[in-house]
Design an enzyme around this catalytic site. Structure first.
Site, PDB file in Angstrom:
ATOM      1  N   HIS A  54      -0.368  -7.756   6.417  1.00 39.14           N
ATOM      2  CA  HIS A  54       0.421  -8.630   7.290  1.00 39.14           C
ATOM      3  C   HIS A  54       1.297  -7.807   8.239  1.00 39.14           C
ATOM      4  CE1 HIS A  54       2.944 -12.095   8.439  1.00 39.14           C
ATOM      5  NE2 HIS A  54       3.962 -11.272   8.278  1.00 39.14           N
ATOM      6  N   GLU A  76      -6.247 -10.623   6.336  1.00 42.14           N
ATOM      7  CA  GLU A  76      -5.098 -11.332   5.782  1.00 42.14           C
ATOM      8  C   GLU A  76      -5.487 -12.734   5.312  1.00 42.14           C
ATOM      9  OE1 GLU A  76      -0.615 -11.974   7.440  1.00 42.14           O
ATOM     10  OE2 GLU A  76      -2.227 -12.938   8.565  1.00 42.14           O
ATOM     11  N   ASN A 326     -17.460  17.736  -6.459  1.00 45.61           N
ATOM     12  CA  ASN A 326     -18.267  18.563  -7.347  1.00 45.61           C
ATOM     13  C   ASN A 326     -18.312  17.973  -8.756  1.00 45.61           C
ATOM     14  OD1 ASN A 326     -19.720  21.201  -7.236  1.00 45.61           O
ATOM     15  ND2 ASN A 326     -18.372  21.661  -8.956  1.00 45.61           N
TER      16      ASN A 326
END
Length: 608
Positions: A54, A76, A326
């Site tokens: 918002h 929103e 990794n």
């Protein structure tokens, strides 16, 4: 296209504030959106995400960054229905929400680069509208024959802004009408109480430009040098037995010493930032890798409140990305493999941080396949990185060091994550630059733990003062492991390099007098001191004549005239006024390797 009106010079401060604030919001959202997948019933979490989106919608709309405002507005809508229980969260919704968030980050990048380009928002907007309606997102985005009329084209949007006199939201006029049609009205924004809580939090912090902090740190550095000089004078007076001045100077020195130490600590704290801001980006990274390789991986973090100097935080981000990738790609096995081995189907990567003395320890641990030393040796042999004889003589600790050689990889195929022979060499390069150390522990079938040891700051450090010939040098204490008194008769030669045996290790020696061409070395002496230092995953000994002591030193740059001197990280001023050089241990190691045509592996063995 013409330059955006908000990029005018008189709007620079406002736009810069928007960038800083939105970046902070996005750092928090990175983690919170992923947490929603695990805790969809947590209303406070949903409300927090809603308030963040918002805020971005309102500020971007006010500044006429219309594309971001449109995406945030639709995002929103979905969050608003979730928090009002008009919509039930389902895991299938997460991809659409993350796509919207990624698009918002792309649009913010345009603002940062001052280069606004029109992006086709339709696919993402349509997915958000489908989510808001409660339907499962379409895999392909837009269907054939669908109209675009539900999404206002950016170029057709009015530039007119509603600027209310109260605290109501500020958004482009045509968005306000469109928002109400989609179940949104100003009354649905956070309550006044929520807004007061947010403002109370904001009021406890202040944003300061880094260059101002650098100037302040420079002044504190000068004060530290003055304190050291005063301490030297007090010592000199004591030696001359000037009782009339000694007590007064000693008291004054103690007072200045206390004030300087407190001021130094306070300034250092202003440069410190929690490592949690860096940690927040990794849950998304792990989720994406797990999804790409059909794995199930949990990322557990701890020690997010641990603070590091901002300059160090910036340097460790890339190494952590490579280490996490990794662990997720090479470390954690597939669900099928883990099940066959009797392991939980979901693998776990643990990322933690904590203080240990004047260092920060960062640990990356996984419960995956572990590292097979024999497989590493075989790959290194295949690539011609080591010989058969070296492979036979290599200890397990030596073998782990092979992972950090540029171009080394055990991946079977090239992917978005690994297989190009880049990654862990970046880790080593960045950690070396920070005078940090890397240690690796692993057990086949059980998992791997990689630990990074880093200094708290790079501005004012503890240094070990040593003399070589007629010169005095400072070695960063963060790199020093131990100091050994060595007899010359104990020095052996391996592949044209001087070495000594230090317990179970063969330790290569680096002679500063030869590398930096320092005159006045006492060749007749039967002994010397070996300063054992660790650089990333490597250990070696620096040959020095005498130990002078330990001092807190302020690193001063050499300036443009002397900046190209290799092996030197900077300079400092001692209490007696002498200027001495600070050794760059990583660069010193590289110079020694270049001079001898050999490379030192992780645990100190040599190869040509």
């Amino acid at each position: 296209m013409s330059e955006h009106p908000m990029f005018a010079e008189d709007m620079k401060e406002i736009v810069d504030s928007f960038i800083v604030e939105t970046n902070e919001i996005f750092e928090k959202l990175d983690n919170e959106i992923l947490q929603l997948e695990k805790r969809p019933e947590d209303k406070e979490l949903v409300n927090s995400i809603f308030r963040a989106v918002h805020t971005v919608k309102g500020t971007s709309g006010f500044l006429s960054f219309d594309q971001m405002s449109i995406v945030a507005h639709r995002f929103e809508d979905v969050l608003n229905k979730l928090r009002r229980d008009e919509l039930k969260f389902r895991p299938e919704m997460m991809d659409g929400m993350l796509e919207a968030f990624d698009l918002m980050k792309t649009l913010l990048k345009q603002v940062v680069e001052r280069d606004i380009q029109q992006i086709d928002l339709y696919s993402t907007i349509r997915k958000l509208e489908i989510l808001s309606s409660g339907k499962i997102p379409e895999a392909s985005g837009k269907k054939a024959g669908e109209e675009k009329k539900s999404v206002p084209a950016p170029e057709e949007k009015s530039a007119e802004l509603i600027l209310p006199a109260n605290d109501e939201e500020s958004i482009p006029a045509n968005q306000a009408e469109h928002g109400q049609q989609n179940g949104y009205s100003p009354s649905q924004q956070p309550s006044r109480q929520d807004q007061k809580v947010e403002r109370a939090t904001i009021d406890t912090t202040i944003r300061v430009e880094v260059n101002r902090l650098d100037q302040l740190m420079n002044l504190v550095g000068e004060l530290v040098l003055g304190r050291n000089r005063l301490s030297q004078i007090v010592s000199s007076i004591k030696n001359e037995e000037r009782d009339d001045l000694e007590a007064e100077l000693s008291d004054t020195g103690s007072q200045i010493d206390f004030i300087t130490t407190e001021l130094q600590a306070a300034v250092m704290r202003t440069r410190m930032v929690p490592i949690g801001r860096t940690f927040n980006r990794f849950p998304r990274l792990v989720r994406d890798i797990a999804k790409e390789y059909s794995k199930e991986i949990d990322l557990v973090t701890s020690g997010e409140e641990t603070e590091l100097d901002k300059s160090i935080i910036e340097e460790i981000t890339d190494p952590l990305v490579h280490l996490i990738r990794n662990a997720a790609d090479h470390g954690i096995e597939s669900v099928e493999t883990r099940t066959k081995l009797g392991k939980p189907a979901r693998g776990t990567i643990t990322l933690s941080a904590g203080h240990e003395g004047n260092h920060v320890m960062i640990e990356i641990r996984d419960d995956g396949a572990g590292i097979d030393p024999e497989r590493l040796k075989a790959k290194a042999l295949e690539k011609g990185l080591i010989s058969s004889e070296e492979a036979r003589e290599m200890k397990t600790e030596d073998t782990y060091g092979l992972m950090f050689i540029p171009g080394f990889t055990t991946a079977q195929k090239v992917s978005n994550v690994s297989g190009r022979g880049v990654g862990l060499d970046v880790v080593k390069t960045n950690i070396t630059k920070l005078n940090g150390m890397i240690s690796v522990e692993s057990a086949v079938g059980e998992g791997t733990k990689i630990t990074l040891k880093l200094p708290l700051t790079l501005a004012i450090i503890q240094g070990l003062l040593v003399s070589v010939g007629s010169e005095t040098f400072a070695v960063p204490l963060s790199s020093v492991l131990e100091v050994v008194h060595t007899l010359k008769k104990d020095v052996a030669t391996v592949q044209s390099r001087d070495v000594i045996r230090l317990r179970e290790f063969v330790l290569p020696l680096v002679d500063i007098s030869e590398i930096l061409d320092v005159p006045g070395r006492d060749e007749a002496s039967k002994s010397f001191y070996t300063v054992v230092v660790g650089v990333a995953n490597q250990k070696f000994g620096i040959v020095v004549d005498h130990l002078v002591g330990q001092k807190e030193i302020v690193i001063k740059p050499l300036g443009s005239y002397l900046k190209n001197i290799h092996g030197i990280a900077g300079s400092t001023i001692l209490g007696d006024g002498r200027v001495i050089m600070i050794i760059d241990t990583g660069e010193l190691l590289r110079l020694a390797q270049r001079a001898n045509g050999s490379r030192i592996t992780a645990a100190g063995s040599l190869r040509g």
